[in-house]
Design an enzyme around this catalytic site. Structure first.
Site, PDB file in Angstrom:
ATOM      1  N   CYS A   1      43.001  37.883 -54.721  1.00  0.00           N
ATOM      2  CA  CYS A   1      42.289  38.445 -53.563  1.00  0.00           C
ATOM      3  C   CYS A   1      42.621  39.926 -53.394  1.00  0.00           C
ATOM      4  CB  CYS A   1      42.632  37.673 -52.299  1.00  0.00           C
ATOM      5  SG  CYS A   1      41.909  36.021 -52.237  1.00  0.00           S
TER       6      CYS A   1
ATOM      7  N   HIS B   1      39.585  31.399 -51.616  1.00  0.00           N
ATOM      8  CA  HIS B   1      40.474  31.813 -50.537  1.00  0.00           C
ATOM      9  C   HIS B   1      39.687  32.452 -49.395  1.00  0.00           C
ATOM     10  CE1 HIS B   1      44.258  31.980 -53.329  1.00  0.00           C
ATOM     11  NE2 HIS B   1      43.641  30.805 -53.335  1.00  0.00           N
TER      12      HIS B   1
ATOM     13  N   CYS C   1      46.705  36.722 -51.873  1.00  0.00           N
ATOM     14  CA  CYS C   1      47.274  36.508 -53.203  1.00  0.00           C
ATOM     15  C   CYS C   1      46.886  37.672 -54.108  1.00  0.00           C
ATOM     16  CB  CYS C   1      46.767  35.186 -53.788  1.00  0.00           C
ATOM     17  SG  CYS C   1      45.009  35.218 -54.212  1.00  0.00           S
TER      18      CYS C   1
ATOM     19  N   GLU D   1      40.145  35.333 -47.808  1.00  0.00           N
ATOM     20  CA  GLU D   1      39.832  36.741 -48.047  1.00  0.00           C
ATOM     21  C   GLU D   1      38.709  36.871 -49.078  1.00  0.00           C
ATOM     22  OE1 GLU D   1      44.410  36.326 -47.790  1.00  0.00           O
ATOM     23  OE2 GLU D   1      42.684  35.171 -48.470  1.00  0.00           O
TER      24      GLU D   1
END
Length: 243
Positions: free
Chosen positions: A202, A171, A199, A173
């Site tokens: 993360c 992801h 999410c 992040e």
């Protein structure tokens, strides 16, 4: 003037005028050959330029009515300059984007580097209003890009929120945090700007990295638990609702 208005630029019309008798005195002091020798002659010449018909006519009176700002030049040259400076200071003013808009716009540019076929997400991390790391979602370093078939789950167009254990993409992040670690940069007390709410996975990375603030643009339908965890850990969370 009408042509300049149609250009759509920041055109502004400044009309400067003075008492006719004073203008005549200044004109005579200039001593230029061909200048009218009487006030009456000056006014007669100006009358032709103030009105008139046809495209070639000056029509100064019509122009004056549409001026954005009108100034009087009945004083000294210094006084006129002061008035003009004040007007220019107003006209040349501009709106700078706030920090949220500034950082989020950069996060959006970062997201354009994503190679994920399902969603493009960008994230940046700033400390003391200085960007220290960026990240976008996609397959890991050295692995075939998602848009080249590198992630079977994304290329199968799995329904959002399903088969997450099969996804090979990192992801945005996550990559921003990992990139900081890769280059030995501390994120403690930083602010993470992300185009989508992080999410749960993360979120745990954000908390353990010591990031103090998360600013997101778009919400994510699975972010309820992640948000409560961030707040429980003392991480400030807020939405920058930008168009």
């Amino acid at each position: 003037m009408e042509a300049l208005r149609r250009l759509g630029t920041r055109f502004q019309l400044l009309w400067v005028d003075a008492d006719p008798a004073l203008r005549f005195e200044r004109l005579r002091a200039r001593g230029r050959a061909g200048d009218p020798e009487t006030l009456e002659r000056l006014l007669a010449l100006e009358a032709r330029e103030r009105g008139g018909e046809g495209a070639s006519a000056q029509q100064l009176d019509a122009v004056a009515k549409q001026a954005d700002v009108r100034l009087r030049n009945d004083g000294s040259r210094e006084q006129l300059h002061a008035q003009v400076q004040e007007v220019l200071a107003t006209w040349l003013g501009f709106e700078r984007p706030g920090w949220d808009a500034y950082f989020m716009s950069i996060a959006r540019v970062v997201s354009s580097r994503s190679n994920c076929v399902k969603r493009h997400v960008g994230a940046i991390i700033a400390r003391d209003r200085r960007i220290v790391s960026t990240g976008y979602n996609g397959t890991p370093r050295g692995v075939r890009n998602c848009n080249e078939g590198g992630c079977p789950r994304c290329n199968a167009f799995a329904e959002s929120g399903t088969r997450l254990d099969e996804c090979l993409c990192s992801h945005g992040e996550e990559n921003a945090i990992v990139q900081a670690a890769y280059h030995g940069v501390s994120l403690r007390g930083g602010a993470l700007y992300t185009t989508f709410f992080p999410c749960l996975f993360c979120t745990k990375l954000i908390i353990n990295a010591g990031i103090g603030e998360v600013v997101y643009n778009a919400a994510y339908h699975l972010d309820g638990r992640a948000e409560s965890l961030l707040r429980e850990a003392g991480v400030e969370v807020r939405q920058a609702d930008l168009p």
